[in-house]
Design an enzyme around this catalytic site. Structure first.
Site, PDB file in Angstrom:
ATOM      1  N   SER A  19     -29.613  41.710   0.214  1.00 60.58           N
ATOM      2  CA  SER A  19     -28.491  42.574   0.615  1.00 60.58           C
ATOM      3  C   SER A  19     -27.297  42.468  -0.323  1.00 60.58           C
ATOM      4  CB  SER A  19     -28.047  42.170   2.022  1.00 60.58           C
ATOM      5  OG  SER A  19     -26.794  42.725   2.324  1.00 60.58           O
ATOM      6  N   GLU A  33     -24.464  42.353   0.700  1.00 61.75           N
ATOM      7  CA  GLU A  33     -23.511  41.437   1.341  1.00 61.75           C
ATOM      8  C   GLU A  33     -23.432  40.109   0.587  1.00 61.75           C
ATOM      9  OE1 GLU A  33     -21.442  41.210   4.422  1.00 61.75           O
ATOM     10  OE2 GLU A  33     -21.372  43.278   3.747  1.00 61.75           O
ATOM     11  N   TYR A  61     -24.434  35.756   8.013  1.00 63.75           N
ATOM     12  CA  TYR A  61     -25.510  36.683   7.613  1.00 63.75           C
ATOM     13  C   TYR A  61     -25.706  36.659   6.105  1.00 63.75           C
ATOM     14  CZ  TYR A  61     -27.714  41.121   6.338  1.00 63.75           C
ATOM     15  OH  TYR A  61     -28.530  42.069   5.770  1.00 63.75           O
TER      16      TYR A  61
HETATM   17  P1  NAP Z   1     -32.416  46.821  11.714  1.00 59.04           P
HETATM   18  O1  NAP Z   1     -32.461  48.269  12.054  1.00 59.04           O
HETATM   19  O2  NAP Z   1     -31.432  45.938  12.377  1.00 59.04           O
HETATM   20  O3  NAP Z   1     -33.895  46.235  11.993  1.00 59.04           O
HETATM   21  C1  NAP Z   1     -34.130  44.845  12.045  1.00 59.04           C
HETATM   22  C2  NAP Z   1     -35.580  44.622  12.458  1.00 59.04           C
HETATM   23  O4  NAP Z   1     -35.830  43.207  12.528  1.00 59.04           O
HETATM   24  C3  NAP Z   1     -35.925  45.187  13.840  1.00 59.04           C
HETATM   25  O5  NAP Z   1     -37.243  45.698  13.802  1.00 59.04           O
HETATM   26  C4  NAP Z   1     -35.872  43.942  14.722  1.00 59.04           C
HETATM   27  O6  NAP Z   1     -36.635  44.044  15.890  1.00 59.04           O
HETATM   28  C5  NAP Z   1     -36.476  42.931  13.771  1.00 59.04           C
HETATM   29  N1  NAP Z   1     -36.197  41.540  14.159  1.00 59.04           N
HETATM   30  C6  NAP Z   1     -34.990  40.973  14.368  1.00 59.04           C
HETATM   31  N2  NAP Z   1     -35.137  39.675  14.703  1.00 59.04           N
HETATM   32  C7  NAP Z   1     -36.478  39.422  14.719  1.00 59.04           C
HETATM   33  C8  NAP Z   1     -37.260  38.286  14.989  1.00 59.04           C
HETATM   34  N3  NAP Z   1     -36.703  37.119  15.338  1.00 59.04           N
HETATM   35  N4  NAP Z   1     -38.609  38.374  14.897  1.00 59.04           N
HETATM   36  C9  NAP Z   1     -39.189  39.562  14.556  1.00 59.04           C
HETATM   37  N5  NAP Z   1     -38.503  40.685  14.287  1.00 59.04           N
HETATM   38  C10 NAP Z   1     -37.156  40.615  14.370  1.00 59.04           C
HETATM   39  O7  NAP Z   1     -32.237  46.619  10.144  1.00 59.04           O
HETATM   40  P2  NAP Z   1     -32.431  47.676   8.945  1.00 59.04           P
HETATM   41  O8  NAP Z   1     -31.159  48.392   8.727  1.00 59.04           O
HETATM   42  O9  NAP Z   1     -33.686  48.430   9.169  1.00 59.04           O
HETATM   43  O10 NAP Z   1     -32.584  46.676   7.706  1.00 59.04           O
HETATM   44  C11 NAP Z   1     -33.849  46.154   7.345  1.00 59.04           C
HETATM   45  C12 NAP Z   1     -33.652  44.868   6.560  1.00 59.04           C
HETATM   46  O11 NAP Z   1     -32.894  45.147   5.386  1.00 59.04           O
HETATM   47  C13 NAP Z   1     -32.889  43.769   7.282  1.00 59.04           C
HETATM   48  O12 NAP Z   1     -33.413  42.526   6.854  1.00 59.04           O
HETATM   49  C14 NAP Z   1     -31.464  43.930   6.797  1.00 59.04           C
HETATM   50  O13 NAP Z   1     -30.760  42.717   6.896  1.00 59.04           O
HETATM   51  C15 NAP Z   1     -31.722  44.339   5.361  1.00 59.04           C
HETATM   52  N6  NAP Z   1     -30.690  45.168   4.729  1.00 59.04           N
HETATM   53  C16 NAP Z   1     -30.255  46.298   5.345  1.00 59.04           C
HETATM   54  C17 NAP Z   1     -29.325  47.110   4.717  1.00 59.04           C
HETATM   55  C18 NAP Z   1     -28.832  48.391   5.355  1.00 59.04           C
HETATM   56  O14 NAP Z   1     -27.809  48.898   4.897  1.00 59.04           O
HETATM   57  N7  NAP Z   1     -29.530  48.917   6.347  1.00 59.04           N
HETATM   58  C19 NAP Z   1     -28.848  46.756   3.440  1.00 59.04           C
HETATM   59  C20 NAP Z   1     -29.332  45.601   2.836  1.00 59.04           C
HETATM   60  C21 NAP Z   1     -30.273  44.819   3.487  1.00 59.04           C
HETATM   61  P3  NAP Z   1     -36.023  44.744  17.228  1.00 59.04           P
HETATM   62  O15 NAP Z   1     -36.236  46.217  17.039  1.00 59.04           O
HETATM   63  O16 NAP Z   1     -36.826  44.144  18.305  1.00 59.04           O
HETATM   64  O17 NAP Z   1     -34.566  44.390  17.289  1.00 59.04           O
HETATM   65  N1  GDD Z   2     -19.873  47.623  12.682  1.00 56.48           N
HETATM   66  C1  GDD Z   2     -18.594  47.963  12.606  1.00 56.48           C
HETATM   67  N2  GDD Z   2     -17.928  48.363  13.755  1.00 56.48           N
HETATM   68  N3  GDD Z   2     -17.947  47.898  11.412  1.00 56.48           N
HETATM   69  C2  GDD Z   2     -16.653  48.282  11.358  1.00 56.48           C
HETATM   70  C3  GDD Z   2     -15.950  48.701  12.485  1.00 56.48           C
HETATM   71  C4  GDD Z   2     -16.617  48.740  13.737  1.00 56.48           C
HETATM   72  O1  GDD Z   2     -16.065  49.090  14.771  1.00 56.48           O
HETATM   73  N4  GDD Z   2     -14.689  49.015  12.101  1.00 56.48           N
HETATM   74  C5  GDD Z   2     -14.603  48.792  10.794  1.00 56.48           C
HETATM   75  N5  GDD Z   2     -15.788  48.336  10.327  1.00 56.48           N
HETATM   76  C6  GDD Z   2     -16.071  47.933   8.938  1.00 56.48           C
HETATM   77  C7  GDD Z   2     -16.626  46.523   8.812  1.00 56.48           C
HETATM   78  O2  GDD Z   2     -15.567  45.557   8.904  1.00 56.48           O
HETATM   79  C8  GDD Z   2     -17.279  46.594   7.438  1.00 56.48           C
HETATM   80  O3  GDD Z   2     -16.313  46.334   6.434  1.00 56.48           O
HETATM   81  C9  GDD Z   2     -17.719  48.050   7.326  1.00 56.48           C
HETATM   82  O4  GDD Z   2     -17.083  48.757   8.400  1.00 56.48           O
HETATM   83  C10 GDD Z   2     -19.233  48.245   7.432  1.00 56.48           C
HETATM   84  O5  GDD Z   2     -19.685  47.557   8.571  1.00 56.48           O
HETATM   85  P1  GDD Z   2     -21.196  47.738   9.118  1.00 56.48           P
HETATM   86  O6  GDD Z   2     -21.523  49.166   9.285  1.00 56.48           O
HETATM   87  O7  GDD Z   2     -21.335  46.836  10.286  1.00 56.48           O
HETATM   88  O8  GDD Z   2     -22.104  47.254   7.884  1.00 56.48           O
HETATM   89  P2  GDD Z   2     -21.983  45.993   6.914  1.00 56.48           P
HETATM   90  O9  GDD Z   2     -21.565  46.525   5.576  1.00 56.48           O
HETATM   91  O10 GDD Z   2     -21.187  44.909   7.507  1.00 56.48           O
HETATM   92  O11 GDD Z   2     -23.493  45.481   6.851  1.00 56.48           O
HETATM   93  C11 GDD Z   2     -24.569  46.411   6.663  1.00 56.48           C
HETATM   94  O12 GDD Z   2     -24.831  46.567   5.285  1.00 56.48           O
HETATM   95  C12 GDD Z   2     -25.287  45.377   4.618  1.00 56.48           C
HETATM   96  C13 GDD Z   2     -25.489  45.737   3.137  1.00 56.48           C
HETATM   97  O13 GDD Z   2     -24.266  45.622   2.454  1.00 56.48           O
HETATM   98  C14 GDD Z   2     -25.787  45.869   7.409  1.00 56.48           C
HETATM   99  O14 GDD Z   2     -26.795  46.843   7.388  1.00 56.48           O
HETATM  100  C15 GDD Z   2     -26.344  44.624   6.752  1.00 56.48           C
HETATM  101  O15 GDD Z   2     -27.577  44.256   7.370  1.00 56.48           O
HETATM  102  C16 GDD Z   2     -26.575  44.928   5.272  1.00 56.48           C
HETATM  103  O16 GDD Z   2     -27.094  43.797   4.594  1.00 56.48           O
END
Ligand code: NAP
Ligand code: GDD
Length: 350
Positions: free
Chosen positions: A132, A134, A155
């Site tokens: 990520s 992050e 995280y």
């Molecule tokens: P998500 O929608 O939160 O999906 C997370 C998945 O992990 C869900 O299927 C969840 O199952 C499963 N899971 C959580 N805890 C588990 C456990 N203990 N055992 C087995 N399964 C478990 O995340 P996403 O947005 O699709 O992201 C996919 C991956 O990419 C994650 O690792 C995330 O950290 C990473 N990532 C995401 C982003 C982004 O912007 N989306 C960016 C960079 C990296 P349930 O459905 O049961 O909750």
């Molecule tokens: N969730 C959330 N809720 N975020 C908020 C809010 C709120 O009410 N208000 C402001 N924010 C700001 C957060 O402080 C953060 O700076 C930004 O919005 C994005 O927050 P999220 O959408 O929760 O995503 P993230 O950037 O913290 O994390 C996501 O992206 C990562 C990749 O950079 C997640 O998908 C992570 O799993 C992923 O790794």
């Protein structure tokens, strides 16, 4: 058409659902790890489900949890995958401050459990780790593959550990293991408590008269927001390379939360300033201020470039909220709250 077999952890999540679609289209046999819960969690992949009593389905689901290393080994032995896409994680940054130990165990050690199972079984499979942006934390943008990490949350610390253990298993044991360092990617299937979905959903609900206010935290944070279906294609491309390597996947643009609000609310003819209220519970004890990814290596070596940038993404997400009832997208929640994760107990994040 491919005759490969893939195991996808996190198949019920946003990315897992799009990746399952992509792999099935390519002819893969897809196995998904699903953690058992008291209610169904398969809403995002129900449209892919086939009744195993009628024919041998191309999508097969198995109960399992990242906490359970022996189950993961047993499954790997049984499935014999060619490719493992490890997407499962506790993926919410704000929640990781409330549950740091659990986040470390699932998001961090969960990766080791999978890699160790691959090593112990001796399977010649390829492994994708969902790393990520992050991990970069406060390191100034643009961020690329050799930019130093500075994680700012439990995280991010767990993901940084998982990144390095993936590299270590590649270097120590020759496993074909790659890190996709993905910047934020969103879609109508995004979890409801991530800020883009929260905003798009609230814009539609306010336009329909179903809610009046949206409570948010830091509006100044800047993110590089892309479109999730395009990002899962990059994951697949990484595992098709003969040499394993790590890649940044991003759009190379950045918008603030405030910008995203403007894009969504203007799309439905609303002025967000009349509807948004500050709630300090949504602040993080330490924030990531600015992410912009440089994905030129992915463009050069994988042939991957994004086509959907943040303004179009905001429209796609808002239109989805306006057009289709939540139930059609597999959402369980139709609650009126704009963010259902934080409860009264979470009053004081700092
Ligand atoms: P998500 O929608 O939160 O999906 C997370 C998945 O992990 C869900 O299927 C969840 O199952 C499963 N899971 C959580 N805890 C588990 C456990 N203990 N055992 C087995 N399964 C478990 O995340 P996403 O947005 O699709 O992201 C996919 C991956 O990419 C994650 O690792 C995330 O950290 C990473 N990532 C995401 C982003 C982004 O912007 N989306 C960016 C960079 C990296 P349930 O459905 O049961 O909750
Ligand atoms: N969730 C959330 N809720 N975020 C908020 C809010 C709120 O009410 N208000 C402001 N924010 C700001 C957060 O402080 C953060 O700076 C930004 O919005 C994005 O927050 P999220 O959408 O929760 O995503 P993230 O950037 O913290 O994390 C996501 O992206 C990562 C990749 O950079 C997640 O998908 C992570 O799993 C992923 O790794």
């Amino acid at each position: 058409m491919s005759h490969k077999t893939a195991l996808v952890t996190g198949i019920t999540g946003q990315d897992g659902s799009y990746l399952a679609e992509l792999l099935l289209e390519k002819g893969y046999l897809v196995h998904g790890l699903v953690r058992r819960s008291s209610s169904f969690s398969t809403g995002r992949i129900d449209h892919l489900y086939q009744d195993p009593h009628e024919r041998a389905p191309a999508l097969r689901l198995h109960y399992g949890d990242l906490a359970d290393g022996s189950r993961i080994s047993t499954l790997l032995e049984a499935i014999q995958p060619d490719e493992v896409y490890h997407l499962a994680a506790q993926s919410h940054v704000r929640v990781s401050f409330d549950e740091p130990e659990f986040t470390g165990s699932t998001t961090g050690l969960g990766t080791t459990r999978l890699l160790e199972a691959i090593r112990m079984t001796g399977l010649p499979c390829r492994f994708y780790q969902a790393s990520s942006s992050e991990m970069y934390g406060t390191t100034p943008p643009p961020q690329h593959e050799s930019t130093p990490f500075h994680p700012r949350s439990p995280y991010a610390a767990a993901k940084t550990y998982a990144y390095w253990i993936t590299r270590n298993y590649r270097e120590a044991y020759g496993i074909h293991a790659v890190n996709g360092i993905l910047f934020n990617h969103e879609s109508p299937r995004r979890g409801e408590t991530f800020v883009t979905r929260k905003i798009a959903r609230a814009a539609a609900r306010i336009a329909r008269g179903e809610q009046q206010f949206l409570h948010l935290g830091n509006l100044e944070a800047r993110r590089d927001w892309g479109y999730a279906p395009e990002y899962v294609d990059a994951m697949w491309r990484m595992l098709q390379r003969e040499e394993p390597d790590d890649y940044v996947v991003a759009t190379g643009t950045s918008y603030s939360v405030r910008d995203f609000l403007t894009l969504c609310f203007e799309h439905v003819g609303l002025d967000w300033e009349r509807h948004v209220r500050f709630d300090e519970r949504y602040l993080r004890p330490s924030e990531v201020p600015d992410l912009i990814g440089d994905s030129s290596k992915a463009a050069r070596e994988l042939g991957w470039t994004p086509t959907v940038l943040t303004p179009e993404l905001a429209q796609i997400m808002t239109d989805a909220e306006v057009e289709s009832p939540p139930a059609l997208r597999g959402d369980v929640s139709t609650r009126p709250q704009e963010d259902s994760i934080l409860t009264a107990q979470d009053q004081s994040p700092r």
